[in-house]
Design an enzyme around this catalytic site. Structure first.
Site, PDB file in Angstrom:
ATOM      1  N   PRO A 132       0.815  -1.221   0.000  1.00 50.16           N
ATOM      2  CG  PRO A 132      -0.924  -1.601   1.520  1.00 50.16           C
ATOM      3  CD  PRO A 132       0.362  -2.183   1.030  1.00 50.16           C
ATOM      4  CB  SER A 136       6.569   4.518  -7.961  1.00 51.18           C
ATOM      5  OG  SER A 136       5.433   4.537  -8.770  1.00 51.18           O
ATOM      6  CD  GLN A 303      -6.051  13.827 -47.104  1.00 49.72           C
ATOM      7  OE1 GLN A 303      -5.738  14.731 -46.322  1.00 49.72           O
ATOM      8  NE2 GLN A 303      -5.597  13.764 -48.341  1.00 49.72           N
ATOM      9  CD  GLU A 388       7.739  -5.694 -14.898  1.00 50.60           C
ATOM     10  OE1 GLU A 388       6.851  -6.294 -14.236  1.00 50.60           O
ATOM     11  OE2 GLU A 388       8.910  -6.089 -14.988  1.00 50.60           O
TER      12      GLU A 388
HETATM   13  C1  LIG Z   1      -3.729  -4.762 -12.377  1.00 57.77           C
HETATM   14  C2  LIG Z   1      -2.455  -4.660 -11.622  1.00 57.77           C
HETATM   15  C3  LIG Z   1      -1.637  -5.758 -11.471  1.00 57.77           C
HETATM   16  C4  LIG Z   1      -0.463  -5.669 -10.736  1.00 57.77           C
HETATM   17  N1  LIG Z   1       0.287  -6.792 -10.531  1.00 57.77           N
HETATM   18  C5  LIG Z   1       1.313  -6.733  -9.644  1.00 57.77           C
HETATM   19  C6  LIG Z   1       1.976  -7.941  -9.232  1.00 57.77           C
HETATM   20  O1  LIG Z   1       1.663  -9.029  -9.704  1.00 57.77           O
HETATM   21  N2  LIG Z   1       2.954  -7.848  -8.290  1.00 57.77           N
HETATM   22  C7  LIG Z   1       3.309  -6.643  -7.746  1.00 57.77           C
HETATM   23  O2  LIG Z   1       4.204  -6.628  -6.893  1.00 57.77           O
HETATM   24  N3  LIG Z   1       2.721  -5.479  -8.128  1.00 57.77           N
HETATM   25  C8  LIG Z   1       1.724  -5.507  -9.046  1.00 57.77           C
HETATM   26  N4  LIG Z   1       1.079  -4.346  -9.408  1.00 57.77           N
HETATM   27  C9  LIG Z   1       1.486  -3.083  -8.797  1.00 57.77           C
HETATM   28  C10 LIG Z   1       2.095  -2.088  -9.780  1.00 57.77           C
HETATM   29  O3  LIG Z   1       3.376  -2.466 -10.138  1.00 57.77           O
HETATM   30  C11 LIG Z   1       2.004  -0.691  -9.111  1.00 57.77           C
HETATM   31  O4  LIG Z   1       0.658  -0.291  -9.157  1.00 57.77           O
HETATM   32  C12 LIG Z   1       2.892   0.321  -9.792  1.00 57.77           C
HETATM   33  O5  LIG Z   1       4.231   0.039  -9.542  1.00 57.77           O
HETATM   34  C13 LIG Z   1       2.596   1.758  -9.330  1.00 57.77           C
HETATM   35  O6  LIG Z   1       2.565   1.855  -7.941  1.00 57.77           O
HETATM   36  P1  LIG Z   1       1.333   2.609  -7.234  1.00 57.77           P
HETATM   37  O7  LIG Z   1       0.091   2.022  -7.784  1.00 57.77           O
HETATM   38  O8  LIG Z   1       1.521   2.521  -5.775  1.00 57.77           O
HETATM   39  O9  LIG Z   1       1.408   4.103  -7.731  1.00 57.77           O
HETATM   40  P2  LIG Z   1       2.266   5.298  -7.057  1.00 57.77           P
HETATM   41  O10 LIG Z   1       3.669   4.872  -6.917  1.00 57.77           O
HETATM   42  O11 LIG Z   1       1.554   5.780  -5.853  1.00 57.77           O
HETATM   43  O12 LIG Z   1       2.178   6.398  -8.205  1.00 57.77           O
HETATM   44  C14 LIG Z   1       1.046   7.252  -8.359  1.00 57.77           C
HETATM   45  C15 LIG Z   1       1.384   8.260  -9.479  1.00 57.77           C
HETATM   46  O13 LIG Z   1       2.500   9.058  -9.078  1.00 57.77           O
HETATM   47  C16 LIG Z   1       3.517   8.976 -10.055  1.00 57.77           C
HETATM   48  N5  LIG Z   1       4.835   9.016  -9.418  1.00 57.77           N
HETATM   49  C17 LIG Z   1       5.273   8.346  -8.315  1.00 57.77           C
HETATM   50  N6  LIG Z   1       6.544   8.635  -8.055  1.00 57.77           N
HETATM   51  C18 LIG Z   1       6.949   9.493  -9.009  1.00 57.77           C
HETATM   52  C19 LIG Z   1       8.175  10.162  -9.290  1.00 57.77           C
HETATM   53  N7  LIG Z   1       9.272   9.980  -8.542  1.00 57.77           N
HETATM   54  N8  LIG Z   1       8.224  10.999 -10.354  1.00 57.77           N
HETATM   55  C20 LIG Z   1       7.126  11.201 -11.140  1.00 57.77           C
HETATM   56  N9  LIG Z   1       5.944  10.591 -10.924  1.00 57.77           N
HETATM   57  C21 LIG Z   1       5.845   9.760  -9.880  1.00 57.77           C
HETATM   58  C22 LIG Z   1       3.303   7.631 -10.746  1.00 57.77           C
HETATM   59  O14 LIG Z   1       3.893   7.589 -12.023  1.00 57.77           O
HETATM   60  C23 LIG Z   1       1.792   7.583 -10.790  1.00 57.77           C
HETATM   61  O15 LIG Z   1       1.311   8.308 -11.881  1.00 57.77           O
HETATM   62  C24 LIG Z   1      -0.079  -4.429 -10.186  1.00 57.77           C
HETATM   63  C25 LIG Z   1      -0.898  -3.294 -10.369  1.00 57.77           C
HETATM   64  C26 LIG Z   1      -2.067  -3.407 -11.056  1.00 57.77           C
HETATM   65  C27 LIG Z   1      -2.939  -2.180 -11.190  1.00 57.77           C
END
Ligand SMILES: Cc1cc2nc3c(=O)[nH]c(=O)nc-3n(C[C@H](O)[C@H](O)[C@H](O)COP(=O)(O)OP(=O)(O)OC[C@H]3O[C@@H](n4cnc5c(N)ncnc54)[C@H](O)[C@@H]3O)c2cc1C
Length: 408
Positions: A132, A136, A303, A388
């Site tokens: 949670p 990233s 077009q 990813e």
């Molecule tokens: C359908 C689905 C399947 C998944 N499967 C897996 C899995 O099998 N195993 C697993 O471990 N994870 C999995 N994930 C997790 C996925 O890898 C994360 O959702 C992803 O890494 C982004 O993390 P977050 O959702 O916490 O977003 P956040 O990190 O909270 O980011 C929110 C926003 O802020 C931006 N942001 C954050 N930091 C920065 C920065 N330094 N500079 C600029 N912008 C920034 C991001 O680009 C994004 O737009 C899955 C996610 C989904 C939705």
């Protein structure tokens, strides 16, 4: 080392046609149903297992293809069929790669077969890294693994989220903190065997797209796994941690991060998934534009529509070329001096989002309904710029690699 080629060899063409047949005959017809049901399409996974597509052997054959084109070609075809179902088929591969990359031969031999099961009793696996408060920002991970030396067991506590196949998997691969002072270098991966007490599924997410793929929280409450479940083994972990501590003592000298190299090598596969979805939507839009008539002529005769299709196809082909280049670099051991793996994922995923939106527009009102597949493809495509590593994180990685600066 194989030379880079844009031409599939005869064997690869045969595999591609076989996969395309499966995608067209088995995956595509089931896509709308499983999208609506929002459930794991077990019967389709079982079909894939029966013909040999859902198996370690198949995956390994493509993974070790010396041209590097095996995985992107397979991903493109399966995801052309349907993204949600295809992710249900290849999701286990994410966990399997985690074991292949870090596990000992014994661990690979013991756990990977249990990830897939067999065609009469298929199983899936999950790779659990995100949390949670650590998406990233992987270094913020809190799930903790503590070694109980007396019992030679690891005790894992924490909550994982967004795990593909989380909670329904036979085998879970869990990344946890073993040394909180080392940031992401203090992480290690563990196998959580089937039926281990303390591992439960939290909430299952209702998603915008790829709804046939199961995504859920995984709660780890005092989970105990044997020492043999630490991927790579304790000796290797202790050596790695000692090196990381030594570097930290020397002032945190910037070192090549092995995890980063792994991501560069795995991201083109996600790019290839995006190419598959984009190509599927483009094909539907092209057919539609040739047959739908308004003002007494096919809409492609304008077009305004034809040029959109020209752009869509150009971007899809460009995305595939970036994906193939990065996959070839990965398999040939070429250094990613411009983060070419991230580049391919960034461009292909943004292309899929753009192209599927254009396809909806070209189909007009029909594109906005669930009678036509582009509506689903457009929802599905949104995932590629998120998982990813989001597009912003890809840009960060590319910019840091190009500049050598710690850009934030
Ligand atoms: C359908 C689905 C399947 C998944 N499967 C897996 C899995 O099998 N195993 C697993 O471990 N994870 C999995 N994930 C997790 C996925 O890898 C994360 O959702 C992803 O890494 C982004 O993390 P977050 O959702 O916490 O977003 P956040 O990190 O909270 O980011 C929110 C926003 O802020 C931006 N942001 C954050 N930091 C920065 C920065 N330094 N500079 C600029 N912008 C920034 C991001 O680009 C994004 O737009 C899955 C996610 C989904 C939705």
């Amino acid at each position: 080392m194989a030379e880079f080629t844009m031409e599939l060899n005869d064997e690869q063409k045969e595999v591609r046609d076989w996969l395309h047949g499966f995608a067209a005959d088995v995956i595509r017809p089931a896509a709308a149903e499983w999208d609506e049901r929002e459930e794991t399409p077990w019967p389709v996974i079982q079909e894939a297992a029966k013909v040999g597509i859902y198996s370690l052997d198949f995956y390994a054959q493509q993974y070790f293809d010396p041209t590097g084109l095996g995985i992107p070609m397979a991903m493109e075809e399966l995801f052309w069929g349907d993204a949600g179902i295809a992710l249900s088929i290849v999701g286990t591969g994410l966990a399997a790669v985690g074991v292949l990359a870090n596990g000992t031969e014994e661990q690979i031999g013991t756990w990977i077969p249990q990830m897939y099961g067999d065609p009469s009793d298929v199983k899936v696996a999950a790779f659990c890294s995100s949390e949670p408060d650590a998406g990233s920002d992987v270094a913020s991970m809190r799930t903790r693994a503590v070694y109980d030396e007396a019992k030679d067991e690891w005790v894992i506590n924490g909550t994982k989220t967004w795990a593909t196949n989380g909670g329904i998997a036979n085998v879970h691969v869990v990344v946890a903190v073993v040394d909180p002072e080392l940031g992401s270098k203090g992480h290690a991966s563990f196998i959580v065997p089937p039926g281990t007490p303390g591992l439960t599924q939290g909430q299952k997410f209702k998603k915008h797209g790829i709804r046939a793929s199961h995504t859920a929280e995984v709660v780890l409450d005092g989970v105990r796994v044997p020492g043999s479940c630490l991927l790579g083994g304790k000796e290797k972990l202790d050596e790695r941690l000692a090196r990381a501590r030594e570097r930290a003592r020397q002032g945190g000298e910037r070192v090549k991060n092995a995890a980063m190299a792994t991501f560069e090598a795995s991201r083109p596969a996600v790019g290839a998934m995006a190419v598959g979805t984009a190509r599927a939507a483009y094909e539907v839009a092209l057919d539609y534009a040739k047959t739908r008539e308004q003002f007494g002529r096919p809409i492609i005769d304008n077009q305004g529509v034809a040029f959109q299709l020209a752009d869509m196809r150009t971007q899809i082909d460009a995305a595939r070329l970036l994906v193939w280049r990065a996959s070839w670099m990965a398999v040939s051991g070429k250094p990613f001096t411009a983060a070419e793996g991230s580049m391919s994922k960034l461009f292909a995923s943004e292309t899929a989002k753009k192209v599927t939106a254009q396809a909806v527009q070209i189909l007009g009102g029909n594109g906005y309904t669930r009678e036509y597949p582009v509506e689903r493809m457009h929802r599905d495509a949104a995932i590629y710029t998120i998982f990813e590593g989001t597009s912003e994180i890809q840009r960060l990685v590319i910019a840091r690699t190009l500049s050598g600066m710690p850009i934030r």
